[in-house]
Design a protein around this motif. Structure first.
Motif, mmCIF file in Angstrom:
data_model
loop_
_atom_site.group_PDB
_atom_site.id
_atom_site.type_symbol
_atom_site.label_atom_id
_atom_site.label_comp_id
_atom_site.label_asym_id
_atom_site.label_seq_id
_atom_site.Cartn_x
_atom_site.Cartn_y
_atom_site.Cartn_z
ATOM 1 N N LEU A 252 78.299 29.283 57.099
ATOM 2 C CA LEU A 252 78.086 29.238 55.661
ATOM 3 C C LEU A 252 76.594 29.337 55.401
ATOM 4 C CD1 LEU A 252 80.355 26.337 54.432
ATOM 5 C CD2 LEU A 252 80.593 28.731 53.912
ATOM 6 N N ILE A 253 76.235 30.337 54.615
ATOM 7 C CA ILE A 253 74.815 30.485 54.336
ATOM 8 C C ILE A 253 74.528 29.852 52.992
ATOM 9 C CG2 ILE A 253 72.963 32.123 53.980
ATOM 10 C CD1 ILE A 253 74.268 34.006 55.765
ATOM 11 N N GLN A 254 73.515 29.040 52.977
ATOM 12 C CA GLN A 254 73.138 28.402 51.718
ATOM 13 C C GLN A 254 72.418 29.429 50.845
ATOM 14 O OE1 GLN A 254 70.635 25.130 52.444
ATOM 15 N NE2 GLN A 254 70.669 24.387 50.358
ATOM 16 N N LEU A 255 72.914 29.569 49.610
ATOM 17 C CA LEU A 255 72.270 30.512 48.700
ATOM 18 C C LEU A 255 71.060 29.830 48.089
ATOM 19 C CD1 LEU A 255 74.913 32.375 46.550
ATOM 20 C CD2 LEU A 255 73.212 33.355 48.044
ATOM 21 N N ARG A 256 69.912 30.430 48.293
ATOM 22 C CA ARG A 256 68.715 29.819 47.733
ATOM 23 C C ARG A 256 68.145 30.702 46.632
ATOM 24 N NH1 ARG A 256 66.770 26.212 52.094
ATOM 25 N NH2 ARG A 256 68.097 26.664 53.870
ATOM 26 N N LYS A 257 67.286 30.083 45.853
ATOM 27 C CA LYS A 257 66.630 30.835 44.784
ATOM 28 C C LYS A 257 65.627 31.802 45.376
ATOM 29 C CE LYS A 257 64.514 28.156 42.105
ATOM 30 N NZ LYS A 257 63.857 27.449 41.028
ATOM 31 N N ASP A 258 65.387 32.899 44.667
ATOM 32 C CA ASP A 258 64.343 33.814 45.114
ATOM 33 C C ASP A 258 63.006 33.098 45.102
ATOM 34 O OD1 ASP A 258 65.629 36.744 43.410
ATOM 35 O OD2 ASP A 258 66.152 35.791 45.302
ATOM 36 N N PRO A 259 62.216 33.242 46.165
ATOM 37 C CA PRO A 259 60.911 32.585 46.156
ATOM 38 C C PRO A 259 59.928 33.385 45.308
ATOM 39 C CG PRO A 259 61.190 33.796 48.191
ATOM 40 C CD PRO A 259 62.469 33.954 47.425
ATOM 41 N N PRO A 260 58.914 32.729 44.756
ATOM 42 C CA PRO A 260 57.923 33.478 43.974
ATOM 43 C C PRO A 260 57.043 34.319 44.903
ATOM 44 C CG PRO A 260 57.265 31.198 44.192
ATOM 45 C CD PRO A 260 58.617 31.303 44.819
ATOM 46 N N ILE A 261 56.319 35.244 44.277
ATOM 47 C CA ILE A 261 55.400 36.072 45.064
ATOM 48 C C ILE A 261 54.226 35.211 45.482
ATOM 49 C CG2 ILE A 261 53.904 38.089 44.955
ATOM 50 C CD1 ILE A 261 55.774 39.271 42.979
ATOM 51 N N VAL A 262 53.802 35.406 46.713
ATOM 52 C CA VAL A 262 52.691 34.613 47.228
ATOM 53 C C VAL A 262 51.390 35.376 46.987
ATOM 54 C CG1 VAL A 262 51.697 33.654 49.323
ATOM 55 C CG2 VAL A 262 54.145 33.552 48.963
ATOM 56 N N GLN A 263 50.432 34.725 46.355
ATOM 57 C CA GLN A 263 49.156 35.373 46.069
ATOM 58 C C GLN A 263 48.137 35.011 47.140
ATOM 59 O OE1 GLN A 263 49.259 37.351 43.665
ATOM 60 N NE2 GLN A 263 50.503 36.564 41.987
ATOM 61 N N GLU A 264 47.044 35.768 47.147
ATOM 62 C CA GLU A 264 46.054 35.537 48.216
ATOM 63 C C GLU A 264 45.318 34.235 48.042
ATOM 64 O OE1 GLU A 264 44.184 39.719 47.828
ATOM 65 O OE2 GLU A 264 43.843 38.497 45.997
ATOM 66 N N TYR A 265 45.331 33.721 46.811
ATOM 67 C CA TYR A 265 44.586 32.488 46.584
ATOM 68 C C TYR A 265 45.503 31.266 46.606
ATOM 69 C CZ TYR A 265 46.218 34.122 42.075
ATOM 70 O OH TYR A 265 46.978 34.612 41.062
ATOM 71 N N ASP A 266 46.745 31.435 47.017
ATOM 72 C CA ASP A 266 47.644 30.283 47.144
ATOM 73 C C ASP A 266 47.430 29.601 48.484
ATOM 74 O OD1 ASP A 266 50.342 31.940 45.434
ATOM 75 O OD2 ASP A 266 49.012 30.354 44.712
ATOM 76 N N VAL A 267 47.713 28.318 48.511
ATOM 77 C CA VAL A 267 47.553 27.559 49.750
ATOM 78 C C VAL A 267 48.905 27.023 50.179
ATOM 79 C CG1 VAL A 267 46.504 25.510 50.769
ATOM 80 C CG2 VAL A 267 45.210 26.866 49.129
ATOM 81 N N PRO A 268 49.408 27.440 51.350
ATOM 82 C CA PRO A 268 50.688 26.881 51.818
ATOM 83 C C PRO A 268 50.468 25.540 52.491
ATOM 84 C CG PRO A 268 49.929 28.573 53.334
ATOM 85 C CD PRO A 268 48.884 28.461 52.267
ATOM 86 N N VAL A 269 51.406 24.637 52.246
ATOM 87 C CA VAL A 269 51.316 23.330 52.903
ATOM 88 C C VAL A 269 52.712 22.939 53.359
ATOM 89 C CG1 VAL A 269 51.470 22.165 50.654
ATOM 90 C CG2 VAL A 269 50.637 20.916 52.601
ATOM 91 N N PHE A 270 52.795 22.370 54.550
ATOM 92 C CA PHE A 270 54.097 22.006 55.098
ATOM 93 C C PHE A 270 54.700 20.851 54.324
ATOM 94 C CE2 PHE A 270 55.166 24.524 58.632
ATOM 95 C CZ PHE A 270 53.987 25.010 59.159
ATOM 96 N N THR A 271 55.985 20.967 54.041
ATOM 97 C CA THR A 271 56.641 19.876 53.330
ATOM 98 C C THR A 271 57.115 18.797 54.290
ATOM 99 O OG1 THR A 271 58.665 21.151 53.446
ATOM 100 C CG2 THR A 271 57.424 21.265 51.401
ATOM 101 N N GLN A 272 57.309 19.180 55.542
ATOM 102 C CA GLN A 272 57.665 18.165 56.537
ATOM 103 C C GLN A 272 56.676 18.257 57.672
ATOM 104 O OE1 GLN A 272 61.704 19.368 57.447
ATOM 105 N NE2 GLN A 272 61.697 19.899 55.287
ATOM 106 N N CYS A 273 56.821 17.371 58.615
ATOM 107 C CA CYS A 273 55.881 17.364 59.731
ATOM 108 C C CYS A 273 55.984 18.673 60.503
ATOM 109 C CB CYS A 273 56.197 16.187 60.643
ATOM 110 S SG CYS A 273 55.093 16.106 62.036
#
Lengths: 608, 249
Positions: B28-49
């Motif tokens: 069963l695949i979980q249907l997720r929302k489309d993610p937004p477009i990632v811009q060059e000035y965005d900063v990714p951060v881990f939500t878990q360890c």
């Protein structure tokens, strides 16, 4: 799944997920129907009476694949779809129409014209990427036609329709709330049709017309150029035109107004299309939750001109609605509106909710000079936006970005007041603020206060165990009349025009004197605090003044961060300056912050 | 059939051997929302360890950029330091975003301005968010910060106040709190939001070109990333230009 690129992005933006490029295919969004279909079942079997959009004459398939194709879109070939007509299909990505067009008329009539025991209930069927939703309705048998006894001709069997179904085809991954809205519309149309059928056999007549045209087309079909019978039906059948109009309206504005048989009105609105900010829509459940939480001190702001709004109402609409629209204003709260329009507050709430649901109004805090406004994070401040153009036309000599820049930092309306300016300037400013509020460019900030006593350093253990004040001082809900829901009449009319009764309203505590009664009340109120907290509060210099301490204790349950200054003012009948002074005196235990009211912020910002 | 029902309900996956040589695997695949477009000035951060993830299960690009995702480096910087092409980094991070592994925040600078959202009250109401927050923002090796200090710090953020101002005003509360992690946590949980500056060229003579970047659609972050000039330089340029107004939102 399609992503909508944000405004202003150049085309070289790459994304793993398919985006709606300027492709040859109309990729509809999830809130629009793909098709509307009318089927019936009767003595002559199942028939598909009408569908829209109808199948276009088959284009040369090879031209489709030559056009620009998004390399990431899944290539589902048309061969997999049930196609009883035997048309061969080339490999190409499917449009919405093709998804449903793949089902031939015969197949559709078979699956959508249900048996009579499924009538009167919601009908939902999902096949591959299409979801059909409708409300099959049983027709009463027409009255027996009296044949004259002298008439020698044999009685002809009138073909009877037993049931019919107005079906909307949606994309399979449409939101459940969209699906139930479409079902609602199907049901409304069905009720109107059922009524007209009973009255003057309207549906039977229209069905006969439709079937006649269909037969005519099939018998005169020349080989090689199949025509769509539905195209010919449109000019002849009012019902077909109504269904087409419903489909078109749903795809564009989301507001449907039909006049079945030019007699019965069917009106409907799709909240997902109406309540949109940018690309996202406000889910109806969130809207409903918000509307249940509005208070008498809120105000109703019409989104359209009063005259325009009144002209949109049907002739037989409720006079209360007209009265409300005529008396409402951005500076009047709902309680005042009830008095001015001479309506019960509960009725005001219901009508206001109705107007908000239909996208004709929003809930705000009434305009006054102490209101603090700031730019909404979702405001479109682009120089070339259509809003900027509209603003320049409405207020010549001013431009929108400059005006918006003034609200970059939170500013109260009082700050704009310039005694040297003509009063007309001020009036124009108010108009501009109202204009911006209507277009969701501004949000209002309120002050919220929370009680947090500094922890004692000597007893760290106790500090962690203290549950937050919110958990302890619980249970006093200050809610609106609880039976507020869309469209349903309520029975409770014990709504008072004054502030909701609370256990410690201002009337009970005597403002003057230091009587033992007051002292005990204060003690009781402070009893909900822990020993450490109580001691700390009592040691504050301001607490030495019994009046201040009494006021503090009385307002204690507001200091949970969920009630803003204006609400406390309204409920406790206090002045702003009184409260501000109190907050200042007890600032060592209170933490104050400013943000928008979450109850009504839904009208400015969609859910994240 | 019963295996199908039970397994899918229990674990969301099941394996059905049909005959000796054929087996069906279903998931069963979980249907997720489309993610937004990632811009060059965005900063990714881990939500878990970070260490919870088995690196080898991810694709090569993601593996290469994983060590550079620290919640402070923005996409452009990750691309430069990890030596991966910018668009590949954007796509990889978008993929991580889709699965909820990372979330996006904005670049941290001491000149940034933030303000509270209504969600900040959840720090008081919700014990679990409280715990998570206090654990996250406390400086290493120090005693756990108090809820009051942290809440005061968040409430101290308001339009017109930079992080630098906050640090000088609330220095006592910041003794046990790492301000960078404070801001990061606040953004991740939407307790606070960043106020971006958008320059708009409102007055221009007919002869000059229409503004390309100063239209109100591009924030300072975006302009600085694209043109390579620093925030201060951009500020200096625009502050002295009478034709340009700046909107914060």
């Amino acid at each position: 799944m399609m992503l909508n690129p944000s405004v202003g992005l150049p085309d070289d933006r790459k994304s793993l997920y398919p985006q709606s490029q300027s492709s040859a295919y109309k990729c509809g969004d999830k809130t629009s129907p793909i098709s509307v279909i009318l089927v019936s079942s009767g003595s002559r079997g199942n028939k598909l009476l009408f569908r829209y959009p109808y199948q276009k004459v088959a284009e040369c398939p090879s031209s489709l694949s030559a056009k620009q194709r998004n390399p990431y879109v899944l290539n589902t070939s048309g061969d997999e779809l049930d196609d009883q007509d035997g048309d061969s299909r080339e490999q190409s990505p499917l449009t919405d129409e093709q998804l449903v067009a793949g089902f031939s008329d015969i197949v559709l009539s078979t699956i959508l014209a249900t048996k009579s025991d499924m009538c009167g209930k919601k009908f939902e069927l999902k096949i591959d990427n299409v979801r059909f939703v409708g409300h099959p309705t049983l027709l009463q048998h027409p009255p027996i036609i009296q044949v004259s006894k002298t008439d020698p001709s044999p009685k002809r069997e009138m073909p009877t329709m037993i049931l019919f179904n107005v079906v909307f085809a949606l994309r399979a991954n449409a939101d459940p709330s969209v699906i139930s809205c479409m079902h609602n519309l199907s049901r409304r149309i069905a009720i109107a049709l059922q009524h007209e059928e009973r009255r003057c056999q309207y549906l039977t007549r229209e069905a006969k017309l439709m079937l006649a045209v269909q037969e005519e087309i099939t018998t005169t079909e020349t080989d090689g150029s199949p025509q769509s019978p539905f195209r010919q039906i449109l000019p002849k059948c009012k019902l077909a035109r109504d269904l087409k109009e419903a489909y078109d309206s749903l795809c564009t504005t989301g507001v449907v107004r039909l006049h079945i048989n030019d007699w019965l009105e069917v009106s409907f609105c799709l909240p997902h299309k109406i309540h949109r900010i940018g690309d996202t829509y406000i889910p109806p459940e969130a809207l409903e939750r918000s509307l249940k939480a509005i208070r008498p001190y809120h105000a109703l702001l019409l989104l359209e001109n009063e005259k325009t709004l009144l002209s949109q109402l049907p002739l037989d609409c409720s006079p209360a609605l007209i009265r409300l629209i005529k008396t409402c204003s951005a500076v009047k709260n709902l309680q005042q509106l009830a008095q001015d329009a001479d309506l019960a507050l509960l009725q005001i709430f219901q009508i206001a909710a109705h107007l908000v649901y239909w996208g004709k109004a929003i809930i705000i805090y009434p305009l006054c000079e102490n209101n603090v406004y700031m730019l909404s994070p979702h405001a479109n401040i682009c120089l070339y936006s259509p809003l900027a153009e509209q603003f320049a036309r409405q207020f010549p000599g001013h431009d929108l970005p400059s005006m918006l820049a003034k609200f970059s930092l939170p500013v109260s309306l009082a700050e704009f007041r310039n005694p040297l300016e003509a009063p007309t300037q001020e009036a124009q400013l108010i108009q501009m603020v109202v204009w911006m509020l209507q277009r969701r460019l501004l949000i209002q900030l309120h002050t919220y206060v929370c009680l947090l006593v500094p922890p004692s350093e000597d007893e760290p253990g106790l500090r962690d165990e203290d549950p937050p004040l919110a958990a302890r001082v619980g249970g006093r809900s200050l809610s609106t009349p609880s039976a507020l829901s869309f469209g349903s009449p309520t029975s409770s009319d014990d709504m008072t025009l004054t502030s909701p009764s609370m256990e410690n309203s201002s009337a009970e505590l005597l403002t003057g004197g230091d009587s033992p009664l007051n002292k005990r009340m204060t003690e009781t109120l402070l009893a909900s605090l822990s020993e450490h907290e109580r001691q700390f509060i009592l040691n504050i210099p301001a607490a030495q003044n019994p009046e201040d301490l009494r006021m503090f204790a009385r307002l204690l349950h507001y200091f949970r961060g969920h009630h803003h200054l204006e609400e406390i003012m309204y409920n406790e009948n206090m002045r702003r300056s009184q409260l501000k002074t109190l907050f200042d005196k007890f600032r060592s235990v209170l933490v104050v912050t400013n943000h928008e009211d979450p109850i009504i912020s839904i009208f400015q910002s969609p859910m994240d | 059939m019963s295996t199908l029902l039970e397994d899918l309900n229990a674990t969301g996956a099941c394996t059905l051997p049909i005959d000796e040589s054929n087996t069906i695997h279903l998931k069963l695949i979980q249907l997720r929302k489309d993610p937004p477009i990632v811009q060059e000035y965005d900063v990714p951060v881990f939500t878990q360890c970070k260490d919870h993830f088995i690196k080898s299960q991810w694709d090569l690009t993601t593996q290469q950029i994983l060590p550079y995702i620290d919640g402070f480096r923005h996409i452009q910087k990750i691309s430069a330091e990890a030596d991966v092409e910018l668009n590949l980094v954007r796509i990889a991070v978008q993929n991580l975003l889709y699965y909820g592994v990372v979330t996006l925040v904005s670049i941290f600078q001491y000149s940034n301005v933030y303000c509270t959202t209504p969600k900040v009250q959840s720090l008081i109401d919700d014990k679990s968010i409280q715990e998570e927050c206090l654990n996250y923002v406390t400086k290493q090796g120090q005693k756990r910060a108090s809820l009051r200090d942290v809440f005061q710090l968040y409430c101290g953020l308001s339009p017109g106040t930079t992080v630098r101002d906050l640090c000088s005003r609330y220095s006592q509360q910041l003794q046990r709190v790492d301000e960078r992690r404070l801001i990061q946590f606040g953004l991740m949980k939407c307790l606070i939001r960043r106020l971006q500056k958008y320059p708009v060229k409102v007055i221009r003579d007919e002869r000059s070109r229409p503004p390309r970047l100063y239209t109100g659609c591009h924030s300072y972050d975006e302009i600085c990333c694209k043109t390579g000039i620093t925030y201060q330089e951009l500020d200096e340029r625009l502050e002295n230009d009478p034709n340009i107004v700046v909107c914060w939102k």
